[in-house]
Scaffold this active site. Structure first.
Site, PDB file in Angstrom:
ATOM      1  N   LYS A 169       9.706   4.957  33.961  1.00 46.68           N
ATOM      2  CA  LYS A 169       8.319   4.990  34.421  1.00 46.68           C
ATOM      3  C   LYS A 169       8.163   3.841  35.400  1.00 46.68           C
ATOM      4  O   LYS A 169       8.008   2.689  35.009  1.00 46.68           O
ATOM      5  CB  LYS A 169       7.361   4.844  33.232  1.00 46.68           C
ATOM      6  CG  LYS A 169       5.953   5.430  33.461  1.00 46.68           C
ATOM      7  CD  LYS A 169       5.126   4.709  34.501  1.00 46.68           C
ATOM      8  CE  LYS A 169       4.606   3.379  34.014  1.00 46.68           C
ATOM      9  NZ  LYS A 169       3.676   2.744  35.037  1.00 46.68           N
ATOM     10  N   GLU A 243      12.518  -8.432  30.374  1.00 47.70           N
ATOM     11  CA  GLU A 243      12.774  -9.393  31.461  1.00 47.70           C
ATOM     12  C   GLU A 243      11.405  -9.697  32.060  1.00 47.70           C
ATOM     13  O   GLU A 243      10.852  -8.886  32.797  1.00 47.70           O
ATOM     14  CB  GLU A 243      13.750  -8.798  32.489  1.00 47.70           C
ATOM     15  CG  GLU A 243      14.396  -9.857  33.372  1.00 47.70           C
ATOM     16  CD  GLU A 243      13.532 -10.258  34.531  1.00 47.70           C
ATOM     17  OE1 GLU A 243      12.868 -11.316  34.440  1.00 47.70           O
ATOM     18  OE2 GLU A 243      13.504  -9.521  35.529  1.00 47.70           O
ATOM     19  N   CYS A 277      10.271 -12.680  39.954  1.00 49.08           N
ATOM     20  CA  CYS A 277      10.154 -13.344  38.657  1.00 49.08           C
ATOM     21  C   CYS A 277      10.835 -14.699  38.654  1.00 49.08           C
ATOM     22  O   CYS A 277      10.452 -15.593  37.897  1.00 49.08           O
ATOM     23  CB  CYS A 277      10.736 -12.445  37.564  1.00 49.08           C
ATOM     24  SG  CYS A 277      12.449 -11.958  37.852  1.00 49.08           S
ATOM     25  N   GLU A 375       2.087 -18.186  35.785  1.00 48.60           N
ATOM     26  CA  GLU A 375       2.796 -17.465  36.841  1.00 48.60           C
ATOM     27  C   GLU A 375       1.784 -16.887  37.823  1.00 48.60           C
ATOM     28  O   GLU A 375       0.846 -16.192  37.435  1.00 48.60           O
ATOM     29  CB  GLU A 375       3.652 -16.345  36.250  1.00 48.60           C
ATOM     30  CG  GLU A 375       4.478 -15.628  37.311  1.00 48.60           C
ATOM     31  CD  GLU A 375       5.358 -14.545  36.736  1.00 48.60           C
ATOM     32  OE1 GLU A 375       6.514 -14.430  37.184  1.00 48.60           O
ATOM     33  OE2 GLU A 375       4.894 -13.819  35.848  1.00 48.60           O
TER      34      GLU A 375
END
Length: 482
Positions: A169, A243, A277, A375
């Site tokens: 997905k 992750e 990331c 983040e």
């Protein structure tokens, strides 16, 4: 969508738009899949796993993977064009990723028939004991919008090598390149159902995460969404690899090569518009060289060329999505209100349409400020200083994340000492943002669970079975069969 080898619409008949972030306009409409489409894809993947794909030898799987790798290489330019149009990242970056992706297929194709069990010495002379690594089953992959195809490859290659099948997905913000990538499977000769794509939003992602027919979820995204995925998977004891994000430090000591460090800091945060990331979003610099280094980094940041992602001269593209653009600008505005000093940037680009934000450097902040601890996933660098090696390590580890870190020093001893003490899954010394298919990648803490790439990855797509073989065949006491 691709389900069981057939290209189908969503069963609901719904579609949703995907925007080109460079111009801020819809450029594609894709099926809006839901739980019923996830069901169909899982059934197809299970059928392939228990049927034609499951019957293939590891060598045969490897040959198909080699063919897929060749096809990716042949179609890399088109995949990159679609991906760049869909997510606004530089075409040259997406092309480099698409051209490198075959190496994941080649590496894991070679691993497929070399990843075996072992014979275990037995304390009992009448037993032969060995282990098998068996494919875990049907994998549900949920991929992000920043590098959809490459990060899919991190999951797909070891899963195929292990003998698993997959339902993916992709992010609803960037589904197009995954659909283009999926076209290569039939051409490569894979049996129908080995690889399935269901496009859709949150409903499809939740349906995949909690589906009882899924044996493992492999997810890349934020730690907030990762928690939801893990909670949904827990209902069925579904295995997970997560992750997740990072707030990675680039640590510069006073003995560093200043030019190399400045380039590493710039590439670490402004490469990919900060939408990675592993972005080096925290600059930790020794006080004695702060002004010198900051002057170099700021001077280069102010010259970064923003523009059309398809233009090879462009150095930084737009934010990939409208919501992400709004999120980053909100964080910047709150930092301004909090008294932070903006050395460069700090605003949306006045010279471009689309979702552009200038390369931003923020100083005079504390480690507990939002801009320093959360983040951002954008072109925003937060600057913190230290005086001693011990203080640098403390600052580096003062985060809930632990994905990556960079260390800049000309002392091999110091670089190694600090690398061993920083809590991060990947540490580069005098480098940044380097990955390879044979090197494990993943994080500590809120940066995730498990590892992608390398032998660690293929282990994560298997179950270990111990087999005890009694050798004598003698009749034994039923209450002491050993």
């Amino acid at each position: 969508m691709l389900i069981g080898g057939d290209w189908v619409s969503a069963q609901s008949g719904k579609v949703f738009p995907s925007e080109n972030p460079y111009v801020g306009k819809v450029w594609a409409n894709v099926p809006d899949g839901g739980a019923e489409d996830i069901d169909a894809a899982v059934v197809a993947a299970r059928s392939a796993f228990e049927g034609e794909w499951g019957a293939l030898s590891a060598q045969a799987r490897g040959k198909l993977m080699l063919r897929l790798g060749d096809l990716i290489a042949e179609n890399a330019e088109e995949i990159a064009r679609v991906e760049s149009t869909d997510n606004g990242k530089l075409y040259k970056e997406m092309l480099a990723q698409a051209q490198y992706l075959p190496e994941w297929l080649y590496y894991f194709a070679g691993v497929a028939d070399k990843f075996g069990g072992e014979v275990i010495p037995s304390e009992r002379a009448n037993f032969h004991i060995y282990t098998r690594h068996e494919p875990i089953g049907v994998i549900g992959a949920i991929t992000p919008w920043n590098s959809p195809v490459l990060l899919l490859g991190f999951k797909l290659a070891p899963a195929l090598a292990a003998g698993c099948t997959m339902v993916v997905k992709p992010s609803e913000h960037t589904p197009a390149s995954t659909l283009r990538f999926a076209q290569l499977f039939e051409e490569a000769g894979f049996p129908p159902g080995v690889f399935n794509v269901v496009t859709g939003g949150r409903d499809a992602g939740e349906a995949l995460s909690k589906h009882p027919g899924i044996n493992k979820i492999a997810f890349t995204g934020s730690d907030v969404t990762g928690k939801r995925v893990m909670q949904a998977a827990a209902e069925n004891f579904t295995r997970v690899t997560l992750e997740l994000g990072g707030k990675s430090p680039n640590i510069v000591f006073e003995d560093a090569d200043m030019e190399a460090a400045a380039n590493g800091v710039i590439a670490g945060i402004f490469g990919a518009t900060g939408q990675t990331c592993m972005a080096g979003s925290r600059l930790l610099v020794q006080s004695s060289i702060k002004e010198e280094l900051l002057e170099k980094v700021a001077a280069r940041a102010k010259t970064i060329k923003l523009g059309d992602p398809m233009d090879m001269a462009t150095e930084m593209g737009p934010m990939a999505t409208r919501p992400q653009f709004e999120k980053v600008m909100g964080i910047i505005d709150r930092a301004k209100s909090g008294g932070a000093r903006f050395v460069s940037g700090g605003r949306a680009s006045p010279d471009h349409d689309g979702f552009f934000i200038e390369a931003t450097i923020v100083d005079d902040i504390t480690a507990d400020m939002e801009i320093a601890k959360d983040e951002i996933f954008g072109p925003v660098l937060s600057v913190l200083t230290f005086d001693t090696e011990e203080e640098a390590i403390q600052l580096a580890n003062d985060t809930r994340f632990g994905l990556a870190a960079g260390i800049w020093t000309q002392s091999g001893q110091r670089g190694t000492r600090v690398a061993h003490k920083v809590r991060a899954g990947t540490v580069w010394i005098n480098a940044y943002r380097v990955v390879a298919p044979n090197v494990p990648f993943g994080g500590f803490g809120h940066s995730g669970i498990g590892r992608e790439n390398g032998f660690d990855a293929i282990r994560g797509y298997t179950e270990t079975k111990a087999v005890w073989v009694e050798l004598t065949g003698a009749t034994r006491d039923p209450f002491n069969i050993g």
